[in-house]
Design an enzyme around this catalytic site. Structure first.
Site, PDB file in Angstrom:
ATOM      1  N   TYR A  73      39.797  43.505  55.571  1.00  0.00           N
ATOM      2  CA  TYR A  73      38.124  42.596  55.789  1.00  0.00           C
ATOM      3  C   TYR A  73      37.173  43.413  56.243  1.00  0.00           C
ATOM      4  O   TYR A  73      35.855  43.188  56.049  1.00  0.00           O
ATOM      5  CB  TYR A  73      38.091  41.707  54.478  1.00  0.00           C
ATOM      6  N   ARG A  76      35.779  46.619  57.307  1.00  0.00           N
ATOM      7  CA  ARG A  76      35.029  46.581  56.600  1.00  0.00           C
ATOM      8  C   ARG A  76      34.020  45.700  56.561  1.00  0.00           C
ATOM      9  O   ARG A  76      32.472  47.096  56.716  1.00  0.00           O
ATOM     10  CB  ARG A  76      35.727  46.634  55.100  1.00  0.00           C
ATOM     11  N   ASP A 110      28.700  44.729  50.024  1.00  0.00           N
ATOM     12  CA  ASP A 110      28.234  45.094  51.709  1.00  0.00           C
ATOM     13  C   ASP A 110      27.035  44.506  51.653  1.00  0.00           C
ATOM     14  O   ASP A 110      26.225  44.627  53.592  1.00  0.00           O
ATOM     15  CB  ASP A 110      27.629  46.646  51.381  1.00  0.00           C
ATOM     16  N   HIS A 125      30.714  41.484  42.250  1.00  0.00           N
ATOM     17  CA  HIS A 125      32.238  41.527  42.754  1.00  0.00           C
ATOM     18  C   HIS A 125      31.623  40.481  44.446  1.00  0.00           C
ATOM     19  O   HIS A 125      33.027  40.760  45.288  1.00  0.00           O
ATOM     20  CB  HIS A 125      31.925  42.687  42.943  1.00  0.00           C
ATOM     21  N   CYS A 133      37.706  29.137  49.833  1.00  0.00           N
ATOM     22  CA  CYS A 133      38.786  28.749  50.814  1.00  0.00           C
ATOM     23  C   CYS A 133      39.733  29.295  49.759  1.00  0.00           C
ATOM     24  O   CYS A 133      39.587  28.862  48.520  1.00  0.00           O
ATOM     25  CB  CYS A 133      38.612  27.201  50.003  1.00  0.00           C
ATOM     26  N   GLY A 193      25.538  55.796  40.896  1.00  0.00           N
ATOM     27  CA  GLY A 193      26.678  55.436  41.559  1.00  0.00           C
ATOM     28  C   GLY A 193      27.528  55.091  41.320  1.00  0.00           C
ATOM     29  O   GLY A 193      28.629  54.045  42.408  1.00  0.00           O
ATOM     30  N   THR A 194      28.245  54.563  40.208  1.00  0.00           N
ATOM     31  CA  THR A 194      29.789  53.786  39.781  1.00  0.00           C
ATOM     32  C   THR A 194      30.259  54.886  39.153  1.00  0.00           C
ATOM     33  O   THR A 194      29.586  55.590  38.172  1.00  0.00           O
ATOM     34  CB  THR A 194      28.964  52.665  39.203  1.00  0.00           C
ATOM     35  N   SER A 195      31.082  54.645  39.009  1.00  0.00           N
ATOM     36  CA  SER A 195      32.004  55.916  38.518  1.00  0.00           C
ATOM     37  C   SER A 195      32.142  54.948  37.273  1.00  0.00           C
ATOM     38  O   SER A 195      32.735  55.877  36.506  1.00  0.00           O
ATOM     39  CB  SER A 195      33.237  55.558  38.774  1.00  0.00           C
ATOM     40  N   ALA A 237      21.845  59.016  44.728  1.00  0.00           N
ATOM     41  CA  ALA A 237      20.613  58.302  44.685  1.00  0.00           C
ATOM     42  C   ALA A 237      19.541  58.654  45.721  1.00  0.00           C
ATOM     43  O   ALA A 237      18.487  58.357  45.720  1.00  0.00           O
ATOM     44  CB  ALA A 237      21.188  57.728  44.558  1.00  0.00           C
TER      45      ALA A 237
END
Ligand code: OAD
Length: 260
Positions: A73, A76, A110, A125, A133, A193-195, A237
């Site tokens: 992470y 990322r 992001d 998400h 924590c 832009g989403t599957s 997009a």
């Protein structure tokens, strides 16, 4: 004069958008693709083509190897820090300015929508740049300097983790409720832009359809949602959205104020 080439936005959609008072947008990793942030499921380039989500994006993975998960992470985060919002993100900021009521629901972690300037947002998400924590699930903003990876919770000494939703975990309740309510009351709903494979987010366009909304999909590839939508705009997009905003409301942000 705009330098953008005219894109084929169906006239019926332009008309509906001009009179719409309440727009709701759902985005996925594809909106950030043109910023250089990898998507998840695309062959070759998607994160899940190169990494195993079971080793990196589940509570079990974190229990088994918290350092590996934390470091993935952190990697990322670094990629996203180097990225900038693209024309698609900015067009959605402009859309928010132009309509009376607007809600942007994103599956992305992001933070690029916020960096672009979107306000009315639901992050379904979580967010790559927040930490919580692992044991107590409470958000943590500061922790003592140490060499521990992951760092330790300043309250209970447990391990800290990124505040993102992992496979097998529930979405934040208030975010999901806000998203469902927005979808159920949309006049026009965009899926961008989403599957359209990951639930419960993938239910939202169907909630909107069932409530009578016009549903528009923007994606260069077909998805399981495609056969059900009112309008399908096939393409990236970052190219389609600025053209759409310009055709519906006049010149898009940053293009210069010549108006329609
Ligand atoms: P996916 O990787 O599943 O899908 C990305 C979609 O973006 C695909 O349908 C592409 O065709 C499309 N796409 C690619 N480039 C595009 C562009 N320039 N413009 C528009 N569309 C483009 O990503 P998501 O649908 O966001 O979950 O995945 C959903 C969730 O699965 C993510 O939030 C993540 C992942 O596991 C969590 O991290 C909890």
């Amino acid at each position: 004069m705009s330098t953008m080439s005219p894109l084929l936005i169906p006239a019926a959609l332009v008309t509906r958008l001009r009179v719409a008072r309440r727009l709701v947008v759902l985005t996925g990793a594809g909106i950030s693709a043109e910023s250089g942030v990898p998507t998840f499921r695309e062959a070759q380039t998607g994160l899940w083509a190169r990494y195993n989500p079971e080793e990196l994006a589940t509570p079990e993975a974190f229990r088994g190897n918290p350092q590996r998960v934390w470091e993935w992470y952190a990697w990322r985060q670094e990629r996203v820090r180097q990225a900038e919002p693209n024309a698609g993100h900015y067009a959605l900021v402009e859309m928010e300015r132009r309509v009376a009521e607007f809600v942007l629901i994103t599956q992305n972690v992001d933070g690029l929508h916020r960096r672009a300037g979107s306000h009315q947002m639901v992050e379904l998400h979580g967010n790559l740049f927040r930490v919580k924590c692992f044991d107590e699930d409470r958000p943590v903003e500061n922790w003592p300097e140490s060499a521990d990876i992951p760092p330790r919770c300043p309250h209970c000494g447990g391990l800290l983790r990124p505040d993102v939703v992992w496979f097998g975990e529930r979405l934040p309740v208030s975010a999901l409720q806000a998203a469902e309510q927005a979808a159920a009351t949309a006049e026009i709903f965009f899926s961008i832009g989403t599957s359209a494979l990951v639930y419960p987010a993938a239910d939202l366009p169907f909630t909107a359809l069932a409530a009578g909304a016009t549903v528009v999909e923007i994606n260069p590839q077909p998805t399981p949602l495609s056969p059900h939508v009112t309008f399908s705009l096939n393409g990236p997009a970052g190219a389609i959205l600025p053209g759409l905003v310009e055709q519906v409301w006049g010149s898009a942000s940053g293009v210069g104020g010549s108006g329609p």
